[in-house]
Design an enzyme around this catalytic site. Structure first.
Site, PDB file in Angstrom:
ATOM      1  N   LYS A 183      85.445  30.329 -94.060  1.00  0.00           N
ATOM      2  CA  LYS A 183      86.873  30.427 -94.404  1.00  0.00           C
ATOM      3  C   LYS A 183      87.190  31.726 -95.130  1.00  0.00           C
ATOM      4  CE  LYS A 183      88.424  25.887 -93.704  1.00  0.00           C
ATOM      5  NZ  LYS A 183      89.381  24.848 -93.927  1.00  0.00           N
ATOM      6  N   LYS A 236      84.094  25.056 -84.279  1.00  0.00           N
ATOM      7  CA  LYS A 236      84.476  23.636 -84.276  1.00  0.00           C
ATOM      8  C   LYS A 236      85.994  23.507 -84.070  1.00  0.00           C
ATOM      9  CE  LYS A 236      85.741  22.428 -88.937  1.00  0.00           C
ATOM     10  NZ  LYS A 236      86.157  21.235 -89.572  1.00  0.00           N
ATOM     11  N   LYS A 276      92.041  21.948 -87.639  1.00  0.00           N
ATOM     12  CA  LYS A 276      93.501  21.889 -87.823  1.00  0.00           C
ATOM     13  C   LYS A 276      94.082  23.245 -88.148  1.00  0.00           C
ATOM     14  CE  LYS A 276      93.376  17.982 -90.590  1.00  0.00           C
ATOM     15  NZ  LYS A 276      92.726  18.468 -91.772  1.00  0.00           N
TER      16      LYS A 276
HETATM   17  P1  ATP Z   1      90.825  22.405 -91.694  1.00  0.00           P
HETATM   18  O1  ATP Z   1      90.842  23.133 -90.365  1.00  0.00           O
HETATM   19  O2  ATP Z   1      92.127  22.526 -92.443  1.00  0.00           O
HETATM   20  O3  ATP Z   1      89.619  22.754 -92.532  1.00  0.00           O
HETATM   21  P2  ATP Z   1      89.685  20.165 -90.403  1.00  0.00           P
HETATM   22  O4  ATP Z   1      90.341  19.949 -89.093  1.00  0.00           O
HETATM   23  O5  ATP Z   1      88.376  20.863 -90.400  1.00  0.00           O
HETATM   24  O6  ATP Z   1      90.711  20.865 -91.374  1.00  0.00           O
HETATM   25  P3  ATP Z   1      89.292  18.248 -92.564  1.00  0.00           P
HETATM   26  O7  ATP Z   1      90.566  17.705 -93.095  1.00  0.00           O
HETATM   27  O8  ATP Z   1      88.601  19.323 -93.348  1.00  0.00           O
HETATM   28  O9  ATP Z   1      89.524  18.727 -91.044  1.00  0.00           O
HETATM   29  O10 ATP Z   1      88.236  17.081 -92.319  1.00  0.00           O
HETATM   30  C1  ATP Z   1      88.590  15.719 -92.174  1.00  0.00           C
HETATM   31  C2  ATP Z   1      87.435  14.988 -91.532  1.00  0.00           C
HETATM   32  O11 ATP Z   1      87.362  15.319 -90.130  1.00  0.00           O
HETATM   33  C3  ATP Z   1      86.068  15.350 -92.124  1.00  0.00           C
HETATM   34  O12 ATP Z   1      85.303  14.171 -92.226  1.00  0.00           O
HETATM   35  C4  ATP Z   1      85.459  16.271 -91.105  1.00  0.00           C
HETATM   36  O13 ATP Z   1      84.046  16.189 -91.110  1.00  0.00           O
HETATM   37  C5  ATP Z   1      86.032  15.723 -89.795  1.00  0.00           C
HETATM   38  N1  ATP Z   1      86.128  16.798 -88.784  1.00  0.00           N
HETATM   39  C6  ATP Z   1      86.883  17.895 -88.865  1.00  0.00           C
HETATM   40  N2  ATP Z   1      86.725  18.661 -87.763  1.00  0.00           N
HETATM   41  C7  ATP Z   1      85.841  18.011 -86.968  1.00  0.00           C
HETATM   42  C8  ATP Z   1      85.270  18.272 -85.687  1.00  0.00           C
HETATM   43  N3  ATP Z   1      85.585  19.372 -85.016  1.00  0.00           N
HETATM   44  N4  ATP Z   1      84.391  17.382 -85.163  1.00  0.00           N
HETATM   45  C9  ATP Z   1      84.054  16.247 -85.852  1.00  0.00           C
HETATM   46  N5  ATP Z   1      84.564  15.946 -87.063  1.00  0.00           N
HETATM   47  C10 ATP Z   1      85.437  16.800 -87.631  1.00  0.00           C
END
Ligand code: ATP
Length: 350
Positions: A133, A215, A218
């Site tokens: 990040k 990955k 969001k």
């Molecule tokens: P951001 O992009 O803002 O960091 P994010 O999409 O990575 O957000 P988080 O809110 O940080 O999501 O994570 C919420 C949950 O979703 C966590 O348990 C994380 O491990 C899971 N998660 C996020 N992205 C993935 C993915 N690509 N595959 C599987 N699990 C995920």
């Protein structure tokens, strides 16, 4: 008075639950945008299962985490309600789970300070999410550096024993385990060992549709990189059609050498409950172009009811606010107990 009574009731309930099962689940999700398929498989599906089997379950919309990178205040508040609606639409039941907003429970930030005083800069600097990040940010905010400490506080303030997360969060959870152990040895036994619950199937880490080396996320600026849980049938089809694959046309499972098509197979497995081998068998005779249409259709079948329920719930913001208010009161009553114990053990109070 009401809050006090409520507090007693929750404390008794949670004691009951703990004495029968000795387990407590905690997990969180950031209101950084619309939830996507990675969140669904990495977190939400498991969250819904756990509320049926574990007596004490807390799920938090971790808004303090989300402001570690800049957020537009008006959009942030809308996102908090949107995530709440989406969680309810996916099956989180406020009668069975405590669903709450992190910033309404001040003990998260208070415990994070204590834990931060026990964490070294070297340990935090090595964590992969910080590296990832901060790579795109010129002046790195302190918040993004200490993000995993706040995450440890989120877990420990409820003395959680089970933490369902996606694979991307494993190293952060290891920090929480380390801090629990360190605190216990330094000040006296307070925190149980928080165990990670990670999907052991191919959906544990869904990849970006545009760049399968990353990955699905969001906060990735390109919305075509992910399938949001509220995407319409047309948008799902368009995004899946544009998903990056490779020059081979056969549908084969090879996550290392063919990450694009394997990511679609992983999503398809999540949608159908089949294994990659079964999916590949079913797709024999299809090229990747035709296979994408099958995947889009399978995604739409699962997402349609979630999308419709989310839209329905979003028409009633006061209802969503009330769910978060009630949940935050319940969460506070547990967090207050832990914080009082921390203060005594550390010597901040007698
Ligand atoms: P951001 O992009 O803002 O960091 P994010 O999409 O990575 O957000 P988080 O809110 O940080 O999501 O994570 C919420 C949950 O979703 C966590 O348990 C994380 O491990 C899971 N998660 C996020 N992205 C993935 C993915 N690509 N595959 C599987 N699990 C995920």
């Amino acid at each position: 008075f009401l809050k006090r009574n409520h507090h007693l009731c929750i404390s008794r309930n949670s004691l009951c639950n703990i004495s029968t099962s000795m387990e407590r689940v905690f997990s969180g999700i950031q209101p950084t945008g619309t939830l996507h398929l990675g969140n669904y498989f990495g977190a939400l599906k498991k969250w819904v299962e756990l509320q049926e089997t574990c007596g004490s379950v807390l799920y938090s919309i971790v808004d303090l985490h989300s402001i570690t990178l800049p957020q537009d205040p008006k959009i942030l508040h809308r996102n908090i309600l949107e995530v709440t609606a989406c969680l309810l639409a996916c099956g989180i039941n406020p009668q069975k789970s405590i669903l709450f907003q992190q910033s309404k429970v001040s003990q998260h930030a208070e415990l994070a300070w204590v834990l931060g005083c026990m964490t070294t800069m070297a340990r935090l600097g090595h964590l992969p999410q910080f590296k990832e990040k901060s790579a795109s940010v010129k002046d790195i905010p302190l918040g993004i550096f200490v993000y995993p400490v706040l995450q440890s506080a989120d877990i420990l303030v409820y003395k959680a024993t089970k933490v369902p997360v996606g694979e991307d969060q494993l190293q952060h959870l290891q920090l929480a385990q380390h801090l629990a152990k360190l605190f216990n040895s330094k000040y006296g036994k307070l925190f149980p060992h928080p165990k990670a619950l990670i999907n052991d199937d191919c959906t544990a880490r869904l990849r970006s549709l545009r760049d399968p080396t990353k990955k699905m996320s969001k906060s990735e600026p390109d919305p075509k990189s992910r399938i949001d849980l509220t995407d319409s049938e047309e948008v799902i089809l368009e995004k899946v059609k544009k998903a990056v694959t490779d020059f081979e046309s056969a549908v084969t499972w090879d996550p290392k050498n063919r990450p694009g098509v394997s990511n679609l197979i992983a999503i398809h497995c999540g949608m159908t409950g089949k294994t990659p081998e079964e999916i590949v068998q079913d797709a024999q005779g299809l090229d990747t172009g035709k296979y994408k249409l099958v995947v889009a259709d399978a995604i739409n079948k699962v997402l349609q009811p979630i999308r419709e329920e989310t839209m329905r719930l979003l028409k009633d913001p006061p209802f969503l606010e009330q769910i978060l208010e009630d949940g935050s009161m319940k969460a506070s009553s547990i967090a207050e107990d832990t914080w009082e114990s921390v203060r005594k053990l550390v010597g901040l109070s007698s």
